[in-house]
Design a protein around this motif. Structure first.
Motif, PDB file in Angstrom:
ATOM      1  N   VAL A 123      -3.698  -2.559  14.738  1.00 21.04           N
ATOM      2  CA  VAL A 123      -2.602  -2.728  14.227  1.00 21.04           C
ATOM      3  C   VAL A 123      -2.282  -4.054  13.699  1.00 21.04           C
ATOM      4  O   VAL A 123      -2.321  -4.039  12.303  1.00 21.04           O
ATOM      5  CB  VAL A 123      -1.202  -2.454  15.358  1.00 21.04           C
ATOM      6  CG1 VAL A 123      -0.090  -2.783  14.747  1.00 21.04           C
ATOM      7  CG2 VAL A 123      -1.270  -1.195  16.067  1.00 21.04           C
ATOM      8  N   LEU A 158      -4.857  -7.983   7.111  1.00 24.61           N
ATOM      9  CA  LEU A 158      -5.904  -8.063   6.376  1.00 24.61           C
ATOM     10  C   LEU A 158      -6.000  -8.539   4.692  1.00 24.61           C
ATOM     11  O   LEU A 158      -6.124  -9.593   4.292  1.00 24.61           O
ATOM     12  CB  LEU A 158      -7.103  -7.020   6.354  1.00 24.61           C
ATOM     13  CG  LEU A 158      -8.508  -7.258   6.282  1.00 24.61           C
ATOM     14  CD1 LEU A 158      -8.828  -8.225   7.179  1.00 24.61           C
ATOM     15  CD2 LEU A 158      -9.352  -5.943   6.567  1.00 24.61           C
ATOM     16  N   VAL A 197     -10.274  -4.344   0.089  1.00 29.03           N
ATOM     17  CA  VAL A 197      -9.560  -4.423   1.402  1.00 29.03           C
ATOM     18  C   VAL A 197      -8.326  -3.629   1.219  1.00 29.03           C
ATOM     19  O   VAL A 197      -8.066  -2.681   2.125  1.00 29.03           O
ATOM     20  CB  VAL A 197      -9.388  -5.856   1.779  1.00 29.03           C
ATOM     21  CG1 VAL A 197      -8.559  -5.736   2.898  1.00 29.03           C
ATOM     22  CG2 VAL A 197     -10.633  -6.401   2.457  1.00 29.03           C
ATOM     23  N   ALA A 198      -7.449  -4.017   0.163  1.00 29.44           N
ATOM     24  CA  ALA A 198      -6.189  -3.165   0.149  1.00 29.44           C
ATOM     25  C   ALA A 198      -6.167  -1.542  -0.169  1.00 29.44           C
ATOM     26  O   ALA A 198      -5.549  -1.031   0.285  1.00 29.44           O
ATOM     27  CB  ALA A 198      -5.351  -3.623  -0.966  1.00 29.44           C
TER      28      ALA A 198
END
Lengths: 256, 286
Positions: free
Chosen positions: B207, B213, B284-285
């Motif tokens: 979570v 991140l 990362v997104a």
């Protein structure tokens, strides 16, 4: 058996739960219906152990509910899957965390069984964002059943879905509850009158302040399995429907 | 299966026989990516030309300032043998930049190792936040260079002191952005973790970390940007090696054209670093 005795809860000086008395027996399916803000979600969250009540008694099989536990699993309105985990990982991680006593083979077996039951085994490696809302909610249902809870708590589980998907999921839910699982008791918050009648054994009607939280409890005397198409013509269905309509219309907030 | 050339298919469709003169509707073509790219490169060239012209005019009226031609000549000369090494006071610009990059990445790495866990801690706990945040707020506005003497005393080495300055520089944005990410875990996801009895490790792993991140990467990108600016000043203070030392040494040697060339190179590397973290963030997104 789930028992609530004179349960009170307030937010910001507003009494949301006002002296709730309710007993739910083993194996019952109970729907909660009422206008927005009547406290039905609060009630479900309290039973789930997500929030403490201010006063009164809340117990499951005689034990006071103070925190979440694996004997109760929830399905939330907005699916609430973890976005970066696959559907499989969403179900497995929850099952693993809630039931640490299972071996990993047992966990895998349960996870596969329920993902299969909701028809998502082929899609197990997709992320939540890659599947439809209905598939996300089916994953959430599988996740809840995979914990093998005694009590299943559903907070407007199908509210965000289109009518066809909703109908299919209602059927799947009833099938899982009756045939595929050890889950005995279900509490479901809903906005839908027909949904409440179709699924429930009893319907708890909730009202707005300042009156009591529970304004009526209506039994639904329809034999199971209930067929969605024919059940709406039954006189019993009609009767409950009309009574609910009358209660909810009378309770309608003046501002709306 | 038969392969049909795209231009033949229309004739094979029923109702679109040879005599039919009807024309299929044409979707208007969006401008191609190549054209768009060419256009932005063109405008960038316009901007650069204006700056160079301005520079040439200023240099003409100020005899000590090298003009564009000298600047570009210096750049070419420096880049011809970037890695030569003729003793401690005479090294190629590639070596100097490399030394600076190593210091920046070392200090930055320490800052990430310390800052990300610290960020998780203060983002996840109101008490830890109340304890740590005032300290950060007091220390954050201090120029990282003020830490140089302390680094020097503790680490007893100018190069390490510069690395320590970079560590301090990178620490605050990393901590604060990580904390912001960790503190903004949606209630839904927190409720899921509570209902299904996630342990501390599972909660952080499934979570908190995934949710934080993107903001961690943003913090790293900000840190790297400031660190790359601060390293030049830190090395001017350290006076040992690195691009900052090179700039200061060139100035003292009267080679202002080398200073200008170094500025261009520092800027170029800054853009590359920023782009790398931007890409990482996007990845990362996704």
């Amino acid at each position: 058996m789930l028992e609530l005795k004179n349960v009170w809860k307030s937010f910001n000086g507003q009494d949301v739960l006002r002296g709730v008395d309710l007993a739910v027996g083993q194996g019952e399916f109970v729907s909660f219906i009422g206008h927005s803000g009547c406290g039905k979600s609060t009630l479900i969250n309290a039973v789930g152990g997500l929030m403490a009540i201010d006063a009164g008694e809340l117990s499951l099989d005689g034990k006071a509910i103070t925190e979440p536990g694996p004997d109760r699993a929830m399905v939330f309105q907005n699916y609430s899957l973890l976005p970066r985990l696959s559907l499989l990982a969403n179900v497995r991680e929850a099952a693993k965390a809630a039931r640490p006593e299972r071996t990993s083979a047992q966990t895998d077996e349960v996870v596969e069984r329920y993902l299969n039951a909701v028809g998502l085994w082929e899609h197990r490696n997709k992320r939540p964002a890659q599947v439809s809302g209905g598939m996300q909610q089916r994953t959430a249902v599988a996740r809840a059943f995979a914990v093998s809870p005694r009590l299943l708590l559903l907070d407007e589980p199908f509210g965000a879905l289109d009518a066809l998907t909703r109908a299919r999921l209602q059927q799947q839910l009833v099938d899982l509850w009756q045939h595929e699982s050890t889950t005995e008791t279900v509490l479901m918050v809903t906005h839908g009158i027909d949904e409440a009648i179709l699924l429930a054994d009893r319907i708890v009607v909730m009202g707005n302040p300042p009156g009591p939280s529970i304004i009526d409890i209506i039994p639904v005397d329809l034999p199971r399995p209930r067929d969605r198409a024919s059940v709406i013509d039954e006189p019993a269905f009609r009767m409950v429907q009309e009574r609910l309509m009358a209660l909810l219309t009378a309770e309608e907030p003046a501002a709306a | 299966m038969t392969l049909i050339h795209p231009s033949d298919t229309e004739a094979d469709l029923p109702g679109a026989g040879p005599p039919a003169p009807s024309v299929a509707p044409q979707r208007p073509k969006p401008p191609s990516r190549l054209v768009a790219m060419g256009r932005s490169i063109g405008w960038a060239a316009v901007g650069a030309t204006v700056i160079v012209l301005f520079w040439a005019i200023v240099a003409r009226s100020s005899p000590d300032l090298p003009g564009p031609s000298e600047g570009f000549a210096a750049l070419r000369r420096l880049l011809r043998y970037p890695f030569y090494d003729l003793g401690p006071n005479d090294k190629g610009i590639g070596i100097q930049l490399g030394v600076s990059l190593v210091k920046v990445f070392t200090g930055f790495a320490f800052a990430v190792v310390v800052g990300v866990p610290l960020g998780f801690l203060i983002g996840g706990s109101k008490r830890a936040w109340a304890a740590v945040n005032p300290i950060i707020q007091v220390l954050r506005p201090v120029s990282p260079l003020a830490w140089f003497p302390i680094g020097l005393v503790v680490l007893k080495d100018v190069g390490n002191a510069a690395t320590f300055v970079i560590f301090i520089t990178s620490l605050w944005p990393t901590v604060l952005n990580t904390a912001a990410g960790a503190a903004s875990v949606p209630t839904d996801q927190r409720n899921v973790a509570r209902v299904f009895k996630f342990g501390r490790v599972a909660y952080v792993r499934h979570v908190v970390v995934p949710h934080s991140l993107p903001s961690i990467i943003t913090g790293m990108r900000l840190s790297m940007g400031i660190a790359w600016m601060v390293i030049v000043a830190a090395e001017m203070l350290a006076g040992n090696t690195g691009i900052g030392y090179f700039v200061w040494n060139s100035y003292n040697g009267g080679k202002l054209a080398d200073v200008i060339a170094a500025i261009v190179l520092i800027g170029g590397i800054g853009v590359l670093l920023d782009t790398a973290f931007l890409r990482l963030g996007r990845k990362v997104a996704a």
